[in-house]
Design a protein around this motif. Structure first.
Motif, PDB file in Angstrom:
ATOM      1  N   SER A  53       0.831  -1.208   0.000  1.00 40.56           N
ATOM      2  CA  SER A  53       0.000   0.000   0.000  1.00 40.56           C
ATOM      3  C   SER A  53       0.863   1.255   0.000  1.00 40.56           C
ATOM      4  N   LEU A  54       1.907   1.255   0.807  1.00 35.64           N
ATOM      5  CA  LEU A  54       2.804   2.410   0.859  1.00 35.64           C
ATOM      6  C   LEU A  54       3.522   2.618  -0.472  1.00 35.64           C
ATOM      7  N   PHE A  55       3.957   1.521  -1.081  1.00 38.33           N
ATOM      8  CA  PHE A  55       4.632   1.637  -2.376  1.00 38.33           C
ATOM      9  C   PHE A  55       3.681   2.204  -3.428  1.00 38.33           C
ATOM     10  N   ALA A  56       2.447   1.708  -3.446  1.00 33.51           N
ATOM     11  CA  ALA A  56       1.466   2.198  -4.418  1.00 33.51           C
ATOM     12  C   ALA A  56       1.160   3.679  -4.201  1.00 33.51           C
ATOM     13  N   LEU A  57       1.062   4.083  -2.952  1.00 37.14           N
ATOM     14  CA  LEU A  57       0.787   5.480  -2.652  1.00 37.14           C
ATOM     15  C   LEU A  57       1.958   6.372  -3.057  1.00 37.14           C
ATOM     16  N   GLY A  58       3.168   5.901  -2.808  1.00 35.99           N
ATOM     17  CA  GLY A  58       4.340   6.671  -3.221  1.00 35.99           C
ATOM     18  C   GLY A  58       4.445   6.785  -4.730  1.00 35.99           C
ATOM     19  N   ALA A  59       4.155   5.703  -5.436  1.00 29.10           N
ATOM     20  CA  ALA A  59       4.184   5.736  -6.896  1.00 29.10           C
ATOM     21  C   ALA A  59       3.099   6.659  -7.440  1.00 29.10           C
ATOM     22  N   PHE A  60       1.935   6.661  -6.798  1.00 30.86           N
ATOM     23  CA  PHE A  60       0.865   7.562  -7.206  1.00 30.86           C
ATOM     24  C   PHE A  60       1.283   9.021  -7.049  1.00 30.86           C
ATOM     25  N   LYS A  61       1.994   9.313  -5.974  1.00 33.88           N
ATOM     26  CA  LYS A  61       2.480  10.675  -5.755  1.00 33.88           C
ATOM     27  C   LYS A  61       3.455  11.086  -6.851  1.00 33.88           C
ATOM     28  N   ALA A  62       4.309  10.157  -7.287  1.00 36.40           N
ATOM     29  CA  ALA A  62       5.303  10.468  -8.309  1.00 36.40           C
ATOM     30  C   ALA A  62       4.656  10.794  -9.651  1.00 36.40           C
ATOM     31  N   ARG A  63       3.451  10.322  -9.893  1.00 38.02           N
ATOM     32  CA  ARG A  63       2.769  10.599 -11.162  1.00 38.02           C
ATOM     33  C   ARG A  63       2.558  12.092 -11.371  1.00 38.02           C
ATOM     34  N   PHE A  64       2.408  12.831 -10.288  1.00 36.20           N
ATOM     35  CA  PHE A  64       2.172  14.261 -10.383  1.00 36.20           C
ATOM     36  C   PHE A  64       3.434  15.075 -10.109  1.00 36.20           C
ATOM     37  N   HIS A  65       4.555  14.389  -9.961  1.00 39.36           N
ATOM     38  CA  HIS A  65       5.785  15.109  -9.609  1.00 39.36           C
ATOM     39  C   HIS A  65       6.872  14.871 -10.640  1.00 39.36           C
ATOM     40  N   ASP A  66       7.773  13.948 -10.371  1.00 37.41           N
ATOM     41  CA  ASP A  66       8.942  13.763 -11.234  1.00 37.41           C
ATOM     42  C   ASP A  66       8.920  12.450 -12.003  1.00 37.41           C
ATOM     43  N   LYS A  67       7.810  11.689 -11.892  1.00 38.17           N
ATOM     44  CA  LYS A  67       7.650  10.425 -12.615  1.00 38.17           C
ATOM     45  C   LYS A  67       8.645   9.354 -12.194  1.00 38.17           C
TER      46      LYS A  67
END
Length: 261
Positions: free
Chosen positions: A198-212
């Motif tokens: 869950s934490l990994f998925a949330l972190g990856a989701f955050k990266a979608r709007f930042h630095d990819k």
């Protein structure tokens, strides 16, 4: 002659990203910290789940209400500052105009051009006050829609906290139902894996709007969650051992006392 207006593409889905990320992370870490602390303290599954579910729901409501109330309070503060600026413009226009001219000059505009621009804008009081709020005080004026947006942010915070916070608990319960033979340590391991995913998925989701950088953001979030869970686990274990030692010492002293008939 018709003027073509260039269309701009923006990522609108990230508007409530802060509330979703913050609420989701806090929810996962809160529930898993309770699981880790309870496991370290050798509590049974029932007290663990009771503490986890009640705390997640209570904290989700608190976080959602806090997000809404803080945004509304900030908007009220900005509007009061705007009223003060409007009063100063109506009663002391020369001073307000001079301040804005000086500000524009400090940013590189010539004094002549700054005076022309400011004098022209000052003819439109509402517009000029909004410019002063942003340029002089760095306080963009909220609109009526911002109150609704604050409510939406609060709801997003509540839902993100509750949904993500329930994931470790739900996996713990589901594992116990599907495999009744699993012991407490195995159930805790299942919760650890579910939380990490869950934490990994949330972190990856955050990266979608930042630095990819999906992998980096996911691993970073997992490490952060692991550190928080480790602190909770070892604190729970230490408190349990200390409490157990004190209780054992009390029992020994009690049993050594002579019985008075």
């Amino acid at each position: 002659m018709s003027l073509a207006v260039a269309g701009e593409e923006h990522e609108e889905s990230g508007g409530r990203l802060k509330a979703i990320i913050f609420g989701g992370l806090d929810g996962i870490l809160t529930s898993f910290a309770i699981i880790a602390g309870a496991h370290g303290a050798n509590l049974g599954p029932v007290p663990m789940l009771a503490l986890g579910i009640s705390n997640v729901l209570a904290d989700a409501l608190s976080m959602g209400a806090g997000e809404f109330l803080s945004s509304r309070s900030y908007n009220s503060y900005v509007l009061k500052e705007r009223e003060r600026e409007m009063w100063e413009l109506k009663n002391h226009p020369e001073g307000e105009i001079a301040e804005m001219v000086q500000l524009f000059v400090a940013r590189g505009m010539s004094r002549v051009d700054a005076e022309v621009v400011i004098e022209r804008m000052a003819k439109y009081e509402e517009f000029f006050v909004d410019i002063m709020m942003k340029e002089e005080l760095s306080l963009p004026v909220p609109s009526e829609e911002d109150t609704l947006e604050s409510l939406k942010d609060g709801i997003a915070m509540f839902l993100a906290f509750a949904l993500f916070g329930m994931l470790p608990l739900a996996c713990y319960i589901l594992a116990g139902m599907l495999a009744p033979s699993l012991d407490v340590t195995s159930l805790f391991s299942v919760a650890c894996v579910a939380t990490a995913i869950s934490l990994f998925a949330l972190g990856a989701f955050k990266a979608r709007f930042h630095d990819k950088r999906y992998l980096y953001a996911g691993v970073e979030t997992v490490l952060l969650g692991g550190a928080c869970a480790a602190v909770s686990y070892f604190v729970g274990r230490a408190v349990s051992q200390f409490a157990g030692f004190e209780q054992l010492e009390f029992v020994i002293q009690y049993e050594q006392q002579p019985t008075v008939l």
